[in-house]
Design a protein around this motif. Structure first.
Motif, PDB file in Angstrom:
ATOM      1  N   VAL A  94      -3.120   2.618  -3.394  1.00 48.12           N
ATOM      2  CA  VAL A  94      -2.326   4.225  -3.019  1.00 48.12           C
ATOM      3  C   VAL A  94      -3.859   4.059  -2.220  1.00 48.12           C
ATOM      4  CG1 VAL A  94      -2.096   5.797  -4.001  1.00 48.12           C
ATOM      5  CG2 VAL A  94      -1.676   4.340  -5.521  1.00 48.12           C
ATOM      6  N   VAL A  95      -3.395   5.175  -1.254  1.00 47.97           N
ATOM      7  CA  VAL A  95      -4.387   5.436  -0.195  1.00 47.97           C
ATOM      8  C   VAL A  95      -3.718   7.031  -0.569  1.00 47.97           C
ATOM      9  CG1 VAL A  95      -5.528   6.284   1.881  1.00 47.97           C
ATOM     10  CG2 VAL A  95      -4.717   3.627   0.728  1.00 47.97           C
ATOM     11  N   LEU A  96      -4.472   7.488  -0.356  1.00 49.47           N
ATOM     12  CA  LEU A  96      -4.342   9.411  -0.441  1.00 49.47           C
ATOM     13  C   LEU A  96      -5.141   9.725   1.156  1.00 49.47           C
ATOM     14  CD1 LEU A  96      -3.498  12.250  -1.830  1.00 49.47           C
ATOM     15  CD2 LEU A  96      -5.700  12.548  -2.145  1.00 49.47           C
ATOM     16  N   ASP A  97      -4.112  10.269   1.960  1.00 52.37           N
ATOM     17  CA  ASP A  97      -4.801  10.541   3.167  1.00 52.37           C
ATOM     18  C   ASP A  97      -4.423  12.384   3.203  1.00 52.37           C
ATOM     19  OD1 ASP A  97      -4.791  11.126   6.582  1.00 52.37           O
ATOM     20  OD2 ASP A  97      -3.218   9.571   6.898  1.00 52.37           O
ATOM     21  N   LEU A  98      -6.204  12.625   3.717  1.00 56.24           N
ATOM     22  CA  LEU A  98      -6.048  14.237   3.915  1.00 56.24           C
ATOM     23  C   LEU A  98      -6.425  14.517   5.355  1.00 56.24           C
ATOM     24  CD1 LEU A  98      -9.286  14.598   0.903  1.00 56.24           C
ATOM     25  CD2 LEU A  98      -6.586  14.843   0.772  1.00 56.24           C
ATOM     26  N   VAL A 149      -8.363   8.752   3.076  1.00 57.17           N
ATOM     27  CA  VAL A 149      -8.570   8.851   4.307  1.00 57.17           C
ATOM     28  C   VAL A 149      -8.920  10.525   4.617  1.00 57.17           C
ATOM     29  CG1 VAL A 149      -7.696   8.512   6.698  1.00 57.17           C
ATOM     30  CG2 VAL A 149      -6.869   7.180   5.282  1.00 57.17           C
ATOM     31  N   ASP A 150     -10.278  10.843   4.956  1.00 53.21           N
ATOM     32  CA  ASP A 150     -10.698  11.897   4.658  1.00 53.21           C
ATOM     33  C   ASP A 150     -11.084  12.289   6.279  1.00 53.21           C
ATOM     34  OD1 ASP A 150     -11.706  14.345   4.477  1.00 53.21           O
ATOM     35  OD2 ASP A 150     -13.222  13.903   2.830  1.00 53.21           O
ATOM     36  N   PRO A 151     -10.393  12.196   7.276  1.00 50.32           N
ATOM     37  CA  PRO A 151     -11.717  12.309   8.682  1.00 50.32           C
ATOM     38  C   PRO A 151     -12.797  13.329   8.919  1.00 50.32           C
ATOM     39  CG  PRO A 151      -9.483  12.443   8.930  1.00 50.32           C
ATOM     40  CD  PRO A 151      -9.305  11.798   7.273  1.00 50.32           C
ATOM     41  N   ASP A 152     -12.065  14.615   8.429  1.00 50.29           N
ATOM     42  CA  ASP A 152     -12.992  16.028   8.612  1.00 50.29           C
ATOM     43  C   ASP A 152     -13.712  15.932   7.257  1.00 50.29           C
ATOM     44  OD1 ASP A 152     -11.646  16.309  10.995  1.00 50.29           O
ATOM     45  OD2 ASP A 152     -10.360  17.306  10.111  1.00 50.29           O
ATOM     46  N   VAL A 211       1.283  -1.419   0.196  1.00 53.06           N
ATOM     47  CA  VAL A 211       0.370  -0.250  -0.286  1.00 53.06           C
ATOM     48  C   VAL A 211       0.740   0.755  -0.262  1.00 53.06           C
ATOM     49  CG1 VAL A 211      -1.763   1.350   0.962  1.00 53.06           C
ATOM     50  CG2 VAL A 211      -1.786  -1.154   1.074  1.00 53.06           C
ATOM     51  N   THR A 212       1.100   2.353  -1.223  1.00 49.19           N
ATOM     52  CA  THR A 212       1.177   3.609  -0.883  1.00 49.19           C
ATOM     53  C   THR A 212       0.265   4.510  -0.502  1.00 49.19           C
ATOM     54  OG1 THR A 212       2.502   2.594  -2.721  1.00 49.19           O
ATOM     55  CG2 THR A 212       2.168   5.219  -2.193  1.00 49.19           C
ATOM     56  N   THR A 213       1.014   5.040   0.387  1.00 48.23           N
ATOM     57  CA  THR A 213       0.065   6.346   1.124  1.00 48.23           C
ATOM     58  C   THR A 213       1.039   7.619   1.229  1.00 48.23           C
ATOM     59  OG1 THR A 213      -0.625   4.946   3.341  1.00 48.23           O
ATOM     60  CG2 THR A 213      -0.997   7.337   3.549  1.00 48.23           C
ATOM     61  N   ILE A 214      -0.191   8.745   0.060  1.00 48.92           N
ATOM     62  CA  ILE A 214       0.151   9.937  -0.097  1.00 48.92           C
ATOM     63  C   ILE A 214      -0.554  10.701   0.807  1.00 48.92           C
ATOM     64  CG2 ILE A 214       0.262  11.539  -1.471  1.00 48.92           C
ATOM     65  CD1 ILE A 214      -0.761   9.689  -3.727  1.00 48.92           C
ATOM     66  N   ARG A 215       0.464  11.369   1.588  1.00 50.20           N
ATOM     67  CA  ARG A 215       0.061  12.340   2.901  1.00 50.20           C
ATOM     68  C   ARG A 215      -0.432  13.472   2.636  1.00 50.20           C
ATOM     69  NH1 ARG A 215       2.698   8.144   4.855  1.00 50.20           N
ATOM     70  NH2 ARG A 215       1.682   7.436   6.755  1.00 50.20           N
ATOM     71  N   LEU A 216      -1.084  14.708   2.195  1.00 45.40           N
ATOM     72  CA  LEU A 216      -1.071  16.064   2.268  1.00 45.40           C
ATOM     73  C   LEU A 216      -1.520  16.421   3.848  1.00 45.40           C
ATOM     74  CD1 LEU A 216      -3.833  15.873  -0.928  1.00 45.40           C
ATOM     75  CD2 LEU A 216      -1.025  15.423  -0.860  1.00 45.40           C
ATOM     76  N   GLN A 217      -0.745  18.156   3.097  1.00 44.64           N
ATOM     77  CA  GLN A 217      -1.286  18.875   4.859  1.00 44.64           C
ATOM     78  C   GLN A 217      -1.222  20.434   4.006  1.00 44.64           C
ATOM     79  OE1 GLN A 217       2.826  18.710   6.239  1.00 44.64           O
ATOM     80  NE2 GLN A 217       4.181  19.684   4.914  1.00 44.64           N
ATOM     81  N   GLY A 218      -2.141  20.978   4.965  1.00 44.44           N
ATOM     82  CA  GLY A 218      -2.578  22.951   5.048  1.00 44.44           C
ATOM     83  C   GLY A 218      -3.225  23.080   3.859  1.00 44.44           C
ATOM     84  N   ALA A 243     -13.232   4.734  -3.384  1.00 41.42           N
ATOM     85  CA  ALA A 243     -13.454   4.207  -1.244  1.00 41.42           C
ATOM     86  C   ALA A 243     -12.659   5.364  -0.379  1.00 41.42           C
ATOM     87  CB  ALA A 243     -12.790   3.163  -1.484  1.00 41.42           C
ATOM     88  N   GLN A 244     -13.838   5.432   0.850  1.00 36.49           N
ATOM     89  CA  GLN A 244     -13.270   6.481   1.832  1.00 36.49           C
ATOM     90  C   GLN A 244     -13.127   5.520   2.761  1.00 36.49           C
ATOM     91  OE1 GLN A 244     -14.681   9.962   2.808  1.00 36.49           O
ATOM     92  NE2 GLN A 244     -15.935   9.792   0.352  1.00 36.49           N
ATOM     93  N   LEU A 245     -11.723   5.628   3.960  1.00 38.22           N
ATOM     94  CA  LEU A 245     -11.410   4.841   5.122  1.00 38.22           C
ATOM     95  C   LEU A 245     -11.867   6.279   6.432  1.00 38.22           C
ATOM     96  CD1 LEU A 245      -8.765   2.716   3.234  1.00 38.22           C
ATOM     97  CD2 LEU A 245     -11.112   1.870   3.355  1.00 38.22           C
ATOM     98  N   ALA A 246     -12.068   5.438   7.278  1.00 36.12           N
ATOM     99  CA  ALA A 246     -11.712   6.186   7.959  1.00 36.12           C
ATOM    100  C   ALA A 246     -10.424   6.665   8.675  1.00 36.12           C
ATOM    101  CB  ALA A 246     -12.299   5.951   9.687  1.00 36.12           C
ATOM    102  N   SER A 247      -9.321   5.686   8.837  1.00 36.27           N
ATOM    103  CA  SER A 247      -7.952   5.650   8.691  1.00 36.27           C
ATOM    104  C   SER A 247      -7.018   4.549   8.675  1.00 36.27           C
ATOM    105  CB  SER A 247      -7.698   5.768  10.625  1.00 36.27           C
ATOM    106  OG  SER A 247      -7.863   4.073  11.244  1.00 36.27           O
ATOM    107  N   GLU A 248      -5.712   4.260   7.686  1.00 34.08           N
ATOM    108  CA  GLU A 248      -5.546   3.481   7.519  1.00 34.08           C
ATOM    109  C   GLU A 248      -5.905   2.403   8.322  1.00 34.08           C
ATOM    110  OE1 GLU A 248      -1.519   4.455   5.536  1.00 34.08           O
ATOM    111  OE2 GLU A 248      -1.029   6.229   6.795  1.00 34.08           O
TER     112      GLU A 248
END
Length: 422
Positions: free
Chosen positions: A361-365, A396-399, A330-337, A414-419
């Motif tokens: 691939v998981v995009l963490d927002l 991953v989009d908790p907000d 699994v590749t996780t891309i973490r964005l910020q700001g 697909a939306q995940l609560a967390s990784e």
């Protein structure tokens, strides 16, 4: 599975903008210069260069045209660099004139009102390389400097120079006025020749995008990495562009588009978003103020779509990709700001460069504060291209900053609560 050939959607977006204005044939080519009067009115091009040196372009981006008045801010930066702000300010003021570019306009101290009108630009030209310089040496100094800014050797259109000098009575009147008040020392004819040669330097929209990105980057040429302009000089240049770069259309421009800009009667138009990018367009038909009709329309679209207005209260983040990590396929891309256009461009660039492995691939927002609509579009398109390359995609989009994530083909992401839900 590996996807290291992802394509960038930004050139496609730029092409869409060009097509949206292509049917607009309002305005006319500059008719007071014989060579420009014969110019093809149809070329249309755009280029963007980030402060990190990434260039995106569309349309007739290899067509050369002369800089004309677009040369003014770069010559102003060179004069500031050589002479210092005090000498330059003693010669040319920095107040908006509210008048046409070729007005015989001086302030109460007999200084040209600003360096973006012809009177100010001729005076600035005469400061470069010293008052004792020959025309040839002064122009060569300018040409070499502009070439360094563009990252390639630029040439002068001598034929257009001769054509422009035939009808240079107005500029000659300005030069005689400047000489009469002691603003310049050189012969009026030599001063106009030097200025006209400066304006006749040939460039493309890609060249101009790089040159403007150098100002946006505080004077660091984004391709070569060479420091060419002091940071303070960039700030002064951008300030004058913001207040006077669009002549007697400057107030409306600052209100509607909201970025430092400069136009040229050959059809070029540049704009700068400090700290982020430089933009250039080319379309020869001009409005009554001497600004490119389709260029102005393009910039208004870009400002609205991309949130470029300097007075925008939206937060800004450029380096949006915090990390890209891989674990257990699994590749996780973490964005910020705060995600705006520049942040979206950073995301697209990073995923294009990355060699993805595994199956998902998981995009963490989780650390994303806000998403501008343009950034949202860019993120969705980037993930779609990852998915189309054969990977499963989830976010991953908790907000809930990217709600109801539907791809352009109607499928849901697909939306995940967390990784941990993988």
């Amino acid at each position: 599975m590996c996807a290291n050939k992802l394509t960038m959607p930004i050139p496609e977006y730029l092409s869409e903008i060009l097509e949206s204005v292509r049917a607009n044939t309002a305005g006319e080519v500059a008719n007071y210069i014989p060579e420009l009067k014969k110019a093809d009115p149809n070329p249309l091009a755009i280029a963007i260069c980030t402060v990190d040196g990434r260039i995106y372009s569309a349309g007739d981006d290899e067509v050369e045209f002369t800089m004309q008045s677009i040369s003014k801010p770069f010559a102003y930066a060179l004069a500031l660099q050589e002479c210092g702000a005090d000498q330059v300010f003693d010669t040319v003021a920095v107040e908006p004139s509210g008048e046409a570019f070729n007005e015989l306009s001086l302030d109460g101290s007999n200084r040209p009102m600003n360096p973006m009108i012809n009177a100010g630009a001729i005076a600035i030209n005469q400061l470069i390389n010293g008052s004792d310089s020959s025309v040839e040496d002064r122009v060569e100094k300018i040409r070499k400097y502009f070439s360094e800014l563009a990252g390639r050797e630029l040439m002068i259109d001598r034929r257009l120079t001769e054509s422009e000098l035939v009808g240079a009575d107005r500029n000659l009147s300005i030069a005689h006025m400047l000489r009469n008040y002691g603003v310049i020392d050189d012969d009026a004819h030599d001063a106009v020749l030097s200025y006209t040669l400066q304006c006749a330097i040939k460039i493309t929209v890609r060249d101009l995008a790089v040159m403007t990105a150098t100002l946006a980057a505080g004077g660091v040429q984004p391709i070569t990495g060479k420091k060419l302009i002091d940071t303070k000089v960039c700030r002064l240049t951008l300030s004058v562009m913001a207040s006077a770069g669009m002549y007697n259309e400057a107030g409306q421009w600052l209100s509607t588009v909201g970025i430092p800009a400069k136009s040229g009667v050959a059809g070029g138009l540049i704009g700068i978003l400090p700290g982020q990018l430089g933009i250039s367009t080319f379309s020869p038909r001009l409005n009554a103020q001497g600004n490119s009709v389709r260029g102005v329309e393009i910039f208004k679209t870009l400002s609205d779509d991309m949130g470029l207005h300097l007075m925008s209260t939206e937060p800004v983040a450029v380096h949006a990709v915090r990390t890209i990590t891989e674990k257990d396929g699994v590749t996780t891309i973490r964005l910020q700001g705060a995600m705006n256009f520049s942040a979206g461009e950073n995301f697209l660039h990073e995923i294009q460069q990355h060699q993805f492995e595994g199956e998902m691939v998981v995009l963490d927002l989780s650390r994303v504060i806000t998403l501008h609509p343009m950034a949202m579009r860019m993120i969705k398109e980037g993930l779609k291209r990852i998915r189309d390359a054969g990977f499963k995609v989830a976010i991953v989009d908790p907000d809930n900053v990217l709600p109801n994530f539907t791809f352009s083909d109607g499928t849901l992401c697909a939306q995940l609560a967390s990784e941990r839900d993988l």
